[in-house]
Design a protein around this motif. Structure first.
Motif, short mmCIF file in Angstrom:
data_model
loop_
_atom_site.label_atom_id
_atom_site.label_comp_id
_atom_site.label_asym_id
_atom_site.label_seq_id
_atom_site.Cartn_x
_atom_site.Cartn_y
_atom_site.Cartn_z
N ASN A 1 0.85 -1.19 0.00
CA ASN A 1 0.00 0.00 0.00
C ASN A 1 0.89 1.24 0.00
OD1 ASN A 1 -1.88 2.01 0.38
ND2 ASN A 1 -2.87 1.04 2.14
N GLN A 2 0.80 2.06 -1.05
CA GLN A 2 1.63 3.25 -1.17
C GLN A 2 0.87 4.53 -0.80
OE1 GLN A 2 3.35 2.83 -5.23
NE2 GLN A 2 5.30 2.79 -4.15
N PHE A 3 -0.17 4.41 0.03
CA PHE A 3 -0.83 5.62 0.52
C PHE A 3 0.17 6.39 1.36
CE2 PHE A 3 -3.89 7.68 3.58
CZ PHE A 3 -4.40 8.57 2.66
N ALA A 4 0.50 7.61 0.95
CA ALA A 4 1.67 8.32 1.47
C ALA A 4 1.76 8.37 3.00
CB ALA A 4 1.72 9.73 0.88
N PRO A 5 0.69 8.70 3.75
CA PRO A 5 0.85 8.74 5.21
C PRO A 5 1.10 7.37 5.84
CG PRO A 5 -1.06 10.03 4.52
CD PRO A 5 -0.62 9.24 3.33
N PHE A 6 0.76 6.28 5.12
CA PHE A 6 0.98 4.94 5.65
C PHE A 6 2.35 4.38 5.29
CE2 PHE A 6 -3.80 3.56 5.81
CZ PHE A 6 -4.04 4.61 6.69
N VAL A 7 2.99 4.94 4.27
CA VAL A 7 4.27 4.41 3.78
C VAL A 7 5.31 4.27 4.88
CG1 VAL A 7 6.27 4.99 2.32
CG2 VAL A 7 3.97 5.03 1.36
N PRO A 8 5.42 5.22 5.84
CA PRO A 8 6.46 5.09 6.86
C PRO A 8 6.23 3.98 7.88
CG PRO A 8 5.66 7.38 6.67
CD PRO A 8 4.71 6.51 5.94
N VAL A 9 5.06 3.34 7.86
CA VAL A 9 4.64 2.50 8.99
C VAL A 9 4.48 1.04 8.56
CG1 VAL A 9 3.06 2.31 10.93
CG2 VAL A 9 3.41 4.53 9.85
N ARG B 1 10.91 7.71 -4.13
CA ARG B 1 11.03 9.04 -4.76
C ARG B 1 9.62 9.61 -4.94
NH1 ARG B 1 10.96 11.31 -9.98
NH2 ARG B 1 12.29 13.16 -10.19
N ALA B 2 9.32 10.66 -4.21
CA ALA B 2 8.05 11.37 -4.36
C ALA B 2 8.26 12.56 -5.29
CB ALA B 2 7.54 11.84 -3.00
N SER B 3 7.28 12.81 -6.14
CA SER B 3 7.43 13.90 -7.11
C SER B 3 6.06 14.39 -7.56
CB SER B 3 8.22 13.41 -8.34
OG SER B 3 7.45 12.48 -9.09
N LYS C 1 6.45 16.79 6.08
CA LYS C 1 6.52 17.77 4.98
C LYS C 1 7.44 17.20 3.91
CE LYS C 1 6.93 22.72 4.12
NZ LYS C 1 7.16 24.05 4.74
N GLY C 2 6.83 16.70 2.84
CA GLY C 2 7.61 16.05 1.80
C GLY C 2 8.42 17.02 0.97
N GLU C 3 9.38 16.47 0.23
CA GLU C 3 10.23 17.26 -0.66
C GLU C 3 10.13 16.69 -2.07
OE1 GLU C 3 14.22 17.53 0.76
OE2 GLU C 3 13.61 18.18 2.78
N ASN C 4 9.81 17.55 -3.01
CA ASN C 4 9.64 17.14 -4.39
C ASN C 4 10.94 16.61 -4.98
OD1 ASN C 4 8.36 16.81 -6.89
ND2 ASN C 4 8.86 18.88 -7.55
N ASP C 5 10.84 15.48 -5.69
CA ASP C 5 11.98 14.88 -6.41
C ASP C 5 13.11 14.44 -5.48
OD1 ASP C 5 10.83 15.05 -8.92
OD2 ASP C 5 11.65 17.04 -9.31
N GLY D 1 14.73 5.19 7.03
CA GLY D 1 14.17 6.23 6.17
C GLY D 1 14.02 7.55 6.93
N ASN D 2 13.98 8.65 6.17
CA ASN D 2 13.82 9.99 6.74
C ASN D 2 12.36 10.21 7.11
OD1 ASN D 2 13.36 12.91 6.89
ND2 ASN D 2 15.44 13.12 6.14
N ALA D 3 12.09 10.39 8.42
CA ALA D 3 10.70 10.53 8.89
C ALA D 3 10.09 11.87 8.49
CB ALA D 3 10.65 10.35 10.40
N ARG D 4 10.87 12.92 8.45
CA ARG D 4 10.32 14.25 8.19
C ARG D 4 9.75 14.39 6.78
NH1 ARG D 4 13.57 19.03 11.39
NH2 ARG D 4 13.27 18.15 13.49
N VAL D 5 10.32 13.65 5.83
CA VAL D 5 9.81 13.72 4.46
C VAL D 5 8.85 12.57 4.15
CG1 VAL D 5 11.86 14.94 3.67
CG2 VAL D 5 11.76 12.44 3.45
N GLY D 6 8.56 11.71 5.15
CA GLY D 6 7.57 10.65 4.96
C GLY D 6 8.12 9.36 4.44
N TYR D 7 9.44 9.13 4.53
CA TYR D 7 10.04 7.90 4.04
C TYR D 7 10.27 6.87 5.14
CZ TYR D 7 10.94 10.27 -0.44
OH TYR D 7 10.81 10.92 -1.63
N GLY D 8 10.08 7.24 6.37
CA GLY D 8 10.22 6.34 7.50
C GLY D 8 9.48 6.92 8.69
#
Length: 322
Positions: A33-41, A106-108, A151-155, A188-195
């Motif tokens: 499941n790649q729903f962005a808020p769930f991805v870190p968990v 990679r979020a974009s 707060k995600g970061e583009n690219d 993964g980096n938690a602040r950008v939503g990767y962990g």
């Protein structure tokens, strides 16, 4: 929704190649499941009960759009997420299987808004309000009490949280039953939503049942114990459960069709935002092509209840056993 699934099923049938190879089963489609808020968990995916030694790489691309505000939480998500998942599994005979999953994210702003607009118009499906924002624009902010949580970061490309698994068979019959335990490490980096900045754990029961000579049924039932989300703010996450089932059936000796459904509860405390609080559902339809060297699978995933899952996920995975 029925019309949408019918269109997807027909497209998959016409896209599959047909060649003859030995009959085999490689397990459910490897889609998270790649729903962005769930991805870190510690996002699970359906697993087979059988153990194996294999290496696979899966490439997934999804689109998420949520614009919702509640009393204390807000979620503004307009992004596409690409994930390369490297998965290694080693079967130690008569003991257990150990595994390692390493995701690269990679979020974009993506490129799918124009094709999605055509798709929604052509078949009369809702567009989640995407027309209210410019095409192929990026926004990923989850706030609590007016301050950012994620707060995600583009690219931005980075590792997600790595997952270590141990699987042990509980029965050797038909059905085959196994237990799976995993630990997800905070790589993964938690602040950008990767962990999420914490260690997560999960347990699951897995079942494989041969319904016919050319058809196998898979089922999973699991519970996850996430650590706190330690991003711009610390959020105490909650235990969540998941269940899923699917089947693989051969249409020729080297080609199989697969369908599966996974359901999971939310790992977040009540936010007042339906897409985060509700039960997520991921419906996956796809096919697998068995070659002499390994297997290729392609799938398209949908969110039947428009909650806790991306609008769609495209996935391509190659697996080679050793």
């Amino acid at each position: 929704m029925g019309k949408k699934l019918a269109v997807i099923s027909v497209l998959l049938l016409f896209c599959l190649p047909f060649r003859s190879f030995a009959l085999a089963f490689d397990g459910p489609l490897q889609v998270k499941n790649q729903f962005a808020p769930f991805v870190p968990v510690n996002q699970p995916y359906l697993e087979q009960a059988a153990t194996e030694s294999s290496f696979s790489f899966g490439l997934s691309h999804s689109s998420v759009y949520v614009m919702e505000n509640a009393a204390t939480w807000s979620a503004d998500l307009d992004l596409e997420l690409t994930e390369l998942d490297l998965c290694f599994k080693k079967d130690i005979p008569d003991l257990f299987e150990v595994g390692l999953d390493v995701p690269v994210l990679r979020a974009s702003q993506g490129f799918m808004d124009h094709p999605l607009a055509w798709y929604h118009r052509s078949f009369g499906f809702g567009d989640y309000g995407r027309t209210n924002r410019p095409n192929n624009s990026y926004l990923y902010e989850v706030d609590r009490n007016g301050k950012p949580v994620i707060k995600g970061e583009n690219d931005r490309t980075g590792f997600g949280d790595a997952r270590v698994t141990v699987k042990r068979k509980l029965s050797e019959g038909d059905p085959l039953i196994s237990i799976l335990a995993d630990i997800e490490l905070p790589t993964g980096n938690a602040r950008v939503g990767y962990g999420n900045g914490s260690v997560d754990a999960a347990l699951a029961l897995l079942l494989d049942w041969n319904a016919a000579e050319d058809t196998r049924v898979y089922a999973n039932l699991g519970v996850a114990f996430p650590g706190d989300l330690k991003a711009y703010q610390t959020v105490k996450l909650e235990r969540f459960s998941y269940a899923g089932s699917g089947f693989e059936t051969f249409v020729s000796p080297g080609v199989s069709l697969l369908a599966q459904l996974m359901v999971q509860t939310s790992p977040y405390p009540a936010t007042g935002i339906r897409q985060i609080d509700g039960t997520g559902m991921l419906l996956v339809l796809g096919g697998r092509y068995y070659s002499s060297g390994g297997s290729w699978e392609f799938s398209l995933s949908e969110d039947p209840n428009t909650t806790g899952a991306p609008d769609f996920i495209l996935n391509l995975t190659y697996k080679e056993k050793f």
